[in-house]
Design an enzyme around this catalytic site. Sequence first.
Site, mmCIF file in Angstrom:
data_model
loop_
_atom_site.group_PDB
_atom_site.id
_atom_site.type_symbol
_atom_site.label_atom_id
_atom_site.label_comp_id
_atom_site.label_asym_id
_atom_site.label_seq_id
_atom_site.Cartn_x
_atom_site.Cartn_y
_atom_site.Cartn_z
ATOM 1 N N ASP A 87 1.248 -1.016 0.168
ATOM 2 C CA ASP A 87 -0.012 -0.399 -0.123
ATOM 3 C C ASP A 87 0.231 1.327 -0.015
ATOM 4 O O ASP A 87 0.605 2.602 -0.256
ATOM 5 C CB ASP A 87 -1.266 0.334 1.391
ATOM 6 C CG ASP A 87 -2.435 -0.609 1.206
ATOM 7 O OD1 ASP A 87 -2.471 -1.697 -0.331
ATOM 8 O OD2 ASP A 87 -2.935 -1.096 2.040
ATOM 9 N N ARG A 145 1.776 4.383 16.821
ATOM 10 C CA ARG A 145 1.082 6.456 15.990
ATOM 11 C C ARG A 145 1.463 7.473 16.371
ATOM 12 O O ARG A 145 1.991 7.914 16.316
ATOM 13 C CB ARG A 145 -0.452 5.619 15.886
ATOM 14 C CG ARG A 145 -0.990 4.163 14.904
ATOM 15 C CD ARG A 145 -0.213 4.242 13.732
ATOM 16 N NE ARG A 145 0.401 2.202 13.427
ATOM 17 C CZ ARG A 145 0.334 1.864 12.649
ATOM 18 N NH1 ARG A 145 1.608 2.377 11.942
ATOM 19 N NH2 ARG A 145 -0.518 0.412 12.039
ATOM 20 N N ASP A 182 -6.469 3.402 12.927
ATOM 21 C CA ASP A 182 -4.787 4.339 12.822
ATOM 22 C C ASP A 182 -5.308 4.838 12.116
ATOM 23 O O ASP A 182 -4.195 6.337 12.796
ATOM 24 C CB ASP A 182 -4.042 3.144 12.109
ATOM 25 C CG ASP A 182 -3.575 2.354 13.041
ATOM 26 O OD1 ASP A 182 -3.839 2.447 14.803
ATOM 27 O OD2 ASP A 182 -3.734 0.561 13.021
ATOM 28 N N SER A 223 -3.183 -8.500 7.671
ATOM 29 C CA SER A 223 -2.647 -7.545 8.222
ATOM 30 C C SER A 223 -2.178 -7.435 9.493
ATOM 31 O O SER A 223 -2.756 -8.116 10.164
ATOM 32 C CB SER A 223 -3.400 -6.720 8.054
ATOM 33 O OG SER A 223 -3.244 -5.498 8.782
HETATM 34 N N1 ARG Z 1 -6.744 -3.152 16.973
HETATM 35 C C1 ARG Z 1 -4.876 -2.905 16.875
HETATM 36 C C2 ARG Z 1 -5.693 -1.324 16.959
HETATM 37 O O1 ARG Z 1 -6.524 -0.520 16.804
HETATM 38 C C3 ARG Z 1 -4.095 -2.524 15.604
HETATM 39 C C4 ARG Z 1 -4.308 -2.012 14.475
HETATM 40 C C5 ARG Z 1 -3.314 -2.507 13.143
HETATM 41 N N2 ARG Z 1 -3.644 -4.085 13.553
HETATM 42 C C6 ARG Z 1 -2.716 -4.442 12.266
HETATM 43 N N3 ARG Z 1 -3.284 -5.587 12.321
HETATM 44 N N4 ARG Z 1 -2.403 -4.098 10.820
HETATM 45 O O2 ARG Z 1 -4.301 -0.386 17.368
#
Ligand code: ARG
Length: 408
Positions: free
Chosen positions: A14, A94, A123, A174
């Site tokens: 991506d 993040r 995110d 993912s």
């Molecule tokens: N659910 C988690 C959060 O909101 C992780 C998000 C990213 N997860 C991923 N498998 N790319 O913090």
Amino acid sequence: MLDKVVLAYSGGLDTSVAIRWLKGRYNLEVITLTVDIGNVADLEAIRQKALHVGAIKALVVDAKESFINSFVFPALQADAVYEGQYPLATALGRPLIAQLLVETAKREGAAAVAHGCTGKGNDQVRFDVSVAALAPELKVIAPAREWKMTREQTIEYAQTHNIPIPITRASPYSIDENLWGRSIECGVLEDPWNEPPEDIFAWTKSPKETSNEPAYLEIGFDKGIPVSLDGEKLDGVTLVQRVHKLAGQHGIGRIDHVENRLVGIKSREIYEAPAAIVLLKAHQALESLVLAKEQLRFKAKVASEYADLIYNGLWFTGLRQDLAAYVESSQRYVAGTVRVKLFKGNCQVVGRKSPYSLYDYGLATYDKGDAFDQSASPGFIHIWGLPVRTQAKIQSPFHQKRNTKGQR
Ligand code: ARG
């Protein structure tokens, strides 16, 4: 001269497609920024790939130390765990990446920053809100939220534009990882009835395959921060990495969580967080020794507020600062050592000690040396039970039923 954008770049499909897309759609020159918070294998290969795909500059920054010291350890001191399960690894990463995007954009004179998040997750919120807090004048672009391509179309786009597709695209999952944990979703995991297949786990052994001998580890804390393992003083990054490795070998840290996203969706996510599970447990065990009952209870409420706030992308806010100040103050006597036993997927606290321990052997013991004055108890109980007796005499439903023979 074209305007510039700084893109948070992982090297995946991506964000690679995003380099080309940002040029095509917005006519921007792209500078990529790859932030190492304990996730990236081959930074040089990622850099080369960014340049190959068309970035004018590819930057890489090692942010492991700030991640641990400024984000992870404050969250550990707070005992921040989302919905009682998720130690917030992705959510803590993040705001740091957003901060570095902003700093880089200012240094490079860029008009915008960009990230690879979709429009369905948490995110995007964390990036957008953090950037807005730090540099409200910067535009944030989220290509994957705008381009409305399916996975297949994204791959097609990559093929027509000569963008190398990572072999990992074969993986239906993912995945996001950093020093505090690994988040895995999509594929068969989207059915919450499906047991997670063994091959999604990369950091933790199956308890079936772990050693038949337990491992013991002594974790030293100062002001609520882990500072040593088995007596050896270590910097935060090394300490977390060592706990991670040992706990993972013993199968500790697997979490299966159906969580409530900020955007209103319930989602099923699997986490591997061996270091987080062990350090949070040890930290809480030490707190239970040195904090008074009321402090512990109040702090648990703060922990849940703090966890929500981190999850919901509100790291750079006044409330976060205020809660952090409370948490820091609460940690002034959280010093000592916790002994944990790691065995077959379980981390058990088996010992704790502190120079500031409020545990008083003389008060607690049933053996000789008992210093508790038992003759004072009846008087205490007399006063403690006074309102109960008063109410019972006049209002008790038990008395009422008996007195009225159940007629009322
Ligand atoms: N659910 C988690 C959060 O909101 C992780 C998000 C990213 N997860 C991923 N498998 N790319 O913090």
